[in-house]
Design an enzyme around this catalytic site. Sequence first.
Site, PDB file in Angstrom:
ATOM      1  N   ASP A 193      63.315  28.220 -60.430  1.00 46.60           N
ATOM      2  CA  ASP A 193      63.464  28.779 -61.940  1.00 46.60           C
ATOM      3  C   ASP A 193      64.965  28.728 -62.362  1.00 46.60           C
ATOM      4  O   ASP A 193      65.967  28.557 -61.575  1.00 46.60           O
ATOM      5  CB  ASP A 193      62.646  30.239 -61.896  1.00 46.60           C
ATOM      6  CG  ASP A 193      61.966  30.085 -63.506  1.00 46.60           C
ATOM      7  OD1 ASP A 193      62.869  30.157 -64.321  1.00 46.60           O
ATOM      8  OD2 ASP A 193      60.799  30.263 -63.499  1.00 46.60           O
ATOM      9  N   HIS A 263      62.667  25.973 -67.544  1.00 45.91           N
ATOM     10  CA  HIS A 263      63.028  26.866 -66.448  1.00 45.91           C
ATOM     11  C   HIS A 263      63.885  26.240 -65.530  1.00 45.91           C
ATOM     12  O   HIS A 263      63.711  26.044 -64.313  1.00 45.91           O
ATOM     13  CB  HIS A 263      61.863  27.476 -65.905  1.00 45.91           C
ATOM     14  CG  HIS A 263      60.991  28.710 -66.866  1.00 45.91           C
ATOM     15  ND1 HIS A 263      61.880  29.864 -66.846  1.00 45.91           N
ATOM     16  CD2 HIS A 263      60.131  28.620 -67.455  1.00 45.91           C
ATOM     17  CE1 HIS A 263      61.079  30.434 -67.609  1.00 45.91           C
ATOM     18  NE2 HIS A 263      59.923  29.666 -68.128  1.00 45.91           N
ATOM     19  N   GLU A 327      57.053  27.461 -71.096  1.00 44.41           N
ATOM     20  CA  GLU A 327      58.097  28.011 -71.815  1.00 44.41           C
ATOM     21  C   GLU A 327      59.228  27.160 -71.932  1.00 44.41           C
ATOM     22  O   GLU A 327      60.275  27.325 -71.346  1.00 44.41           O
ATOM     23  CB  GLU A 327      58.563  29.307 -71.093  1.00 44.41           C
ATOM     24  CG  GLU A 327      57.256  30.309 -71.142  1.00 44.41           C
ATOM     25  CD  GLU A 327      57.771  31.650 -70.391  1.00 44.41           C
ATOM     26  OE1 GLU A 327      57.277  32.568 -70.939  1.00 44.41           O
ATOM     27  OE2 GLU A 327      58.516  31.623 -69.399  1.00 44.41           O
TER      28      GLU A 327
HETATM   29  C1  ACM Z   1      54.686  32.160 -67.252  1.00 46.78           C
HETATM   30  O1  ACM Z   1      54.666  33.273 -67.281  1.00 46.78           O
HETATM   31  N1  ACM Z   1      56.175  31.722 -67.898  1.00 46.78           N
HETATM   32  C2  ACM Z   1      53.824  30.930 -66.911  1.00 46.78           C
END
Ligand code: ACM
Length: 768
Positions: A193, A263, A327
């Site tokens: 991440d 991410h 995201e």
């Molecule tokens: C998430 O909680 N961004 C999958």
Amino acid sequence: MLLCLFCMLLGCSNRTTTMADYDIVPLPQEIARKDAGAFVPNEQTKICYDPNCEGQKKNAQFLALYLNQLTGLNLEITEKKQSKNVILLKNDFRHSTAEAYRLTVDAKSIVIDGADVAGTFRGIQTVRKSLAGTKTGDRIAFPAVEITDYPRFAYRGTHLDVSRHLFSTDDVKTVIDMLALHNINYFHWHITDDQGWRIEIKSRPKLTTIGSMRRQTVIGKNTGEFDGIPYGGYYTQEEVKDIVRYAQDRYITIIPEVDLPGHAVATLAAYPELGCTGGPYEVEGQWGIFEDVLCAGNEDIFTFLEDVYSEIMALFPSEYINVGGDECPKTRWKTCPKCQAKIKELGLEKDDHHTAEEYLQSYVIQRMERFINSKGRRVIGWDEILEGGIAPDATVLSWRGIEGGIEAAQQHHDVIMAPTSYFYFDYYQSQDHRLEPFGIGGYVPVEKVYSFDPLPEELTADEHRYVIGVQANLWTEYVTTAAHLQYMYLPRLAALCEVQWLEQERRDYRHFLPRVMKLTKIYDLLGYRYAEHIFDVTATVESDFEAREMEITLHTQDDARIYYSLDGGNPVDGILYEQPLRIGQTTTLKAVAVRDGEIRRVFEQTYNINKATFKNIALKDAPSTNYVSEQTTVLVDGIQSTKAYNSGEWLGFYGNDLDVTVDLGESTEISEVKAGNYISLCDAIFPATKVQVYVSEDNETFTEVYSAQMTDRPSERNGNLTAFAASFNPVHARYVRIVSETVKAIPDWMDGQAGRPAFQFVDELVIN
Ligand code: ACM
Ligand code: ZN
């Protein structure tokens, strides 16, 4: 009585006999109790397994270990068949569901017969859990029974983020042990991440030399303050192989997730040429969603991802590989020449409800799916992978509610339900955060987890087939230690596993409660840290404004006996609670539940009945309708809320001030006004910026008795609760007007929110 009778039948000495109890978590699907005595193991009992069935020897070793941990018995493991005084492990059970098992107990033997070796292992867990609470040296007796058990869902998952905080290989193994105890069969390992890349990739060494280290970490929730301490680390490939084997031994598949195309800041810090701007980038030390993502217009990202995934697939035999997809802001892509050229090349500028950039993300995921499929594996992604068209074979992990899951099932894609409001285990387990480790927010207590029905009414029975399971997720922005990690999982994993395992019509929270309470004895034995809210005493309070009293009702979820005190004394020596309590003056109530002589946390609350309590109030401007309690009288009901701002116990003001006048009923001497404020800076909730107090005898002419500016830069370091206190020379007045100003423009030091109005949450006015 039953116990003594048993002792006589068995002719035992004065050793305690503990009866195995098959009412465990998850509850077996069918329990047929038999009138055929009981099996009482002793040191001569053998654990017998069929050497032709691979895996059964390991199963036998697990069973021997568990029995030893629980009872002290040291049972010999043997391949030699015997018919008496034996626990026999097999996998001949005919059942259409993988992991099913039949457990048969009579006076001579226990037979654990799996539909496969995993089924035998699940049956072993049942035997293990039936002994929760047994003490070493106790004689144990398994009442005759035939249990037929099988999982409701084939996919029973739990997720762990190791990017935001890293956990040792031993800590990860303990998580795997915890999953095994709860019959969970998939461990979704979120290993990359923005805040750190956590797995060795030999073809891309900078992912770990650079991408695994962040320079520092933000303090609290993106406060703009940093700790200045470098943080990082990663798992070597050897460590990963070891963890994968450890999970396999427990019939748990590890699904790795390398999140893409968003991410990805840690990836970009290591290989800046993979981003749209070329950087420089730095491994993130804050939490959130970041605009720098992989450049979808750069062919090199595909070479990079294929190399990375090839190594990942060599390490993880899982059929499923998680590609993330969540995201991913499209900000950079919108202005990146390469991304825009790719959009043109692929003809993605369609005039419909998806943007060209959403189609571009879908292109990236679909291309990766083709690669992963070509290696014989299948893709899972977060529900954003639906946007712009889902990859043909992808399974959707529905996290932003269940809507993504519904949409995917309607498109005949497999679905795993993991909605935030039921299964985000980073959320708080209590609305009173004073006793909780600092967390992201939210509220997901055990009963909420338990209440989830995975098969939505919006889907037809045929579409229900696509819901292959349920998963809980644990993000670790605020989870920094193994003990905290365990606390967030337990006992919510128990509720989760029953949702995953047991047929809906057999689930009943009231029946689950005593079983999960018993399961905590195994947590105790294994030294697992767990949240104890299910044991708590809680109070509901009705304020009787006419009688100027409050009526307090005490509860426990399982109707345990409660003892209380009103004089500050130890409630264990207090009064047995039988009916609601009425109090009309400032009182500290302490209460405790007693179960089999055992006590847990003491409930303690002071009800502050002061000159403002139960008086009439008039608000100049109405509070914000979001979050507000139904009655503005919460301000003077005698209870200073210690719960979250959205618990309904606070009044919220947005863009306007608290401007309240209290009618004390008659001219009264006063010299102090206090009120509580809630702070959550990242939610734009600030304390009062200025406080003024005015007094009047006629409600027309007011005189200012206090005015003060508050601190410019509030801090949440000491928690979310703060207060202001206005002291002044004693005056007589019937009316007291308090103006507590809300921040109208968030200061510049608050990254990302500066200039916007803030909320002010207020509870409980106190006038002395
Ligand atoms: C998430 O909680 N961004 C999958
Ligand atoms: Zn780009």
